[in-house]
Design a protein around this motif. Structure first.
Motif, PDB file in Angstrom:
ATOM      1  N   GLY A   7       0.389 -66.113 -62.118  1.00  0.00           N
ATOM      2  CA  GLY A   7      -0.109 -67.044 -63.024  1.00  0.00           C
ATOM      3  C   GLY A   7      -1.064 -66.232 -64.092  1.00  0.00           C
ATOM      4  N   GLY A   8      -1.512 -67.241 -64.992  1.00  0.00           N
ATOM      5  CA  GLY A   8      -2.345 -66.265 -66.115  1.00  0.00           C
ATOM      6  C   GLY A   8      -2.308 -67.157 -67.462  1.00  0.00           C
ATOM      7  N   LEU A   9      -2.587 -66.730 -68.599  1.00  0.00           N
ATOM      8  CA  LEU A   9      -2.974 -67.214 -69.752  1.00  0.00           C
ATOM      9  C   LEU A   9      -1.483 -67.022 -70.680  1.00  0.00           C
ATOM     10  N   VAL A  10      -1.136 -68.098 -71.357  1.00  0.00           N
ATOM     11  CA  VAL A  10      -0.134 -67.728 -72.135  1.00  0.00           C
ATOM     12  C   VAL A  10      -0.135 -68.877 -73.250  1.00  0.00           C
ATOM     13  N   GLN A  11       0.611 -68.603 -74.532  1.00  0.00           N
ATOM     14  CA  GLN A  11       0.498 -69.556 -75.523  1.00  0.00           C
ATOM     15  C   GLN A  11       1.729 -70.505 -75.413  1.00  0.00           C
ATOM     16  N   ALA A  12       1.493 -71.708 -75.918  1.00  0.00           N
ATOM     17  CA  ALA A  12       2.523 -72.713 -75.857  1.00  0.00           C
ATOM     18  C   ALA A  12       3.598 -72.055 -76.358  1.00  0.00           C
ATOM     19  N   GLY A  13       4.874 -72.369 -75.663  1.00  0.00           N
ATOM     20  CA  GLY A  13       5.992 -72.028 -76.030  1.00  0.00           C
ATOM     21  C   GLY A  13       6.662 -70.705 -75.424  1.00  0.00           C
ATOM     22  N   GLY A  14       5.488 -70.065 -74.592  1.00  0.00           N
ATOM     23  CA  GLY A  14       5.718 -68.748 -73.700  1.00  0.00           C
ATOM     24  C   GLY A  14       6.242 -69.208 -72.371  1.00  0.00           C
ATOM     25  N   SER A  15       6.420 -68.229 -71.688  1.00  0.00           N
ATOM     26  CA  SER A  15       7.011 -68.056 -70.259  1.00  0.00           C
ATOM     27  C   SER A  15       6.309 -67.374 -69.312  1.00  0.00           C
ATOM     28  N   LEU A  16       6.321 -67.958 -68.269  1.00  0.00           N
ATOM     29  CA  LEU A  16       5.541 -67.309 -67.043  1.00  0.00           C
ATOM     30  C   LEU A  16       6.455 -67.405 -65.804  1.00  0.00           C
ATOM     31  N   ARG A  17       6.520 -66.298 -64.827  1.00  0.00           N
ATOM     32  CA  ARG A  17       7.430 -66.327 -63.592  1.00  0.00           C
ATOM     33  C   ARG A  17       6.221 -66.447 -62.423  1.00  0.00           C
ATOM     34  N   GLY A 106      -2.948 -71.057 -54.291  1.00  0.00           N
ATOM     35  CA  GLY A 106      -2.862 -71.458 -55.805  1.00  0.00           C
ATOM     36  C   GLY A 106      -2.960 -70.371 -56.604  1.00  0.00           C
ATOM     37  N   THR A 107      -2.178 -70.702 -57.737  1.00  0.00           N
ATOM     38  CA  THR A 107      -2.465 -69.669 -58.964  1.00  0.00           C
ATOM     39  C   THR A 107      -2.687 -70.382 -60.209  1.00  0.00           C
ATOM     40  N   GLN A 108      -3.502 -69.982 -61.056  1.00  0.00           N
ATOM     41  CA  GLN A 108      -3.926 -70.599 -62.480  1.00  0.00           C
ATOM     42  C   GLN A 108      -2.890 -70.210 -63.348  1.00  0.00           C
ATOM     43  N   VAL A 109      -2.638 -71.402 -64.121  1.00  0.00           N
ATOM     44  CA  VAL A 109      -1.859 -71.254 -65.418  1.00  0.00           C
ATOM     45  C   VAL A 109      -2.572 -71.921 -66.377  1.00  0.00           C
ATOM     46  N   THR A 110      -2.722 -71.206 -67.667  1.00  0.00           N
ATOM     47  CA  THR A 110      -3.471 -71.822 -68.595  1.00  0.00           C
ATOM     48  C   THR A 110      -2.582 -71.735 -69.933  1.00  0.00           C
ATOM     49  N   VAL A 111      -2.259 -72.645 -70.368  1.00  0.00           N
ATOM     50  CA  VAL A 111      -1.287 -72.703 -71.516  1.00  0.00           C
ATOM     51  C   VAL A 111      -2.177 -73.037 -72.683  1.00  0.00           C
ATOM     52  N   SER A 112      -2.302 -72.125 -73.767  1.00  0.00           N
ATOM     53  CA  SER A 112      -3.141 -72.650 -74.952  1.00  0.00           C
ATOM     54  C   SER A 112      -2.198 -72.937 -76.124  1.00  0.00           C
ATOM     55  N   SER A 113      -2.808 -73.877 -76.837  1.00  0.00           N
ATOM     56  CA  SER A 113      -2.050 -74.459 -77.917  1.00  0.00           C
ATOM     57  C   SER A 113      -2.141 -73.890 -79.266  1.00  0.00           C
TER      58      SER A 113
END
Length: 113
Positions: A7-17, A106-113
């Motif tokens: 998990g982590g912080l990613v911008q909208a349109g990005g990807s995470l695994r 649980g793992t936190q995912v944050t998607v910023s706009s």
């Protein structure tokens, strides 16, 4: 007995695994999957993989998320692409064995706009 990571912080349109490792004490797993819990909302099923390679996805993630499983390593993955702010929240993996369900922390995912 289930440990998520990725998990982590990613911008909208990005990807995470996301990855989830089940301990060896959990064997003969019949299904593994992922739930998503957004802030203030109930936990919802995102994706599941069962025997024979069967997979199922929530409508909201179809075409964007892919679940996969490595039986030899007792692991399940969730590849998330084209992430949206509404995908933010805590992602929990689970594993079913007989009539028991095991959960990760649980793992936190944050998607910023």
């Amino acid at each position: 007995q289930l440990v998520e990571s990725g998990g982590g912080l990613v911008q909208a349109g990005g990807s995470l695994r996301l990855s989830c490792a089940a301990s060896r004490s959990i064997f003969s797993i019949t299904a593994m999957g992922w739930y998503h819990q957004a802030p203030g909302k109930q936990r919802e099923l995102v994706a599941v993989t069962a025997g024979g390679g069967l997979t199922n996805y929530a409508d909201s993630v179809k075409g964007r998320f892919t679940i996969s499983r490595d039986n030899a390593k007792n692991m399940v993955y969730l590849q998330m692409s084209d992430l949206k702010p509404e995908d933010s929240g805590v992602y929990y993996c689970y594993a079913d064995r007989l009539d028991l369900r095991y959960w990760g922390q649980g793992t936190q995912v944050t998607v910023s706009s």
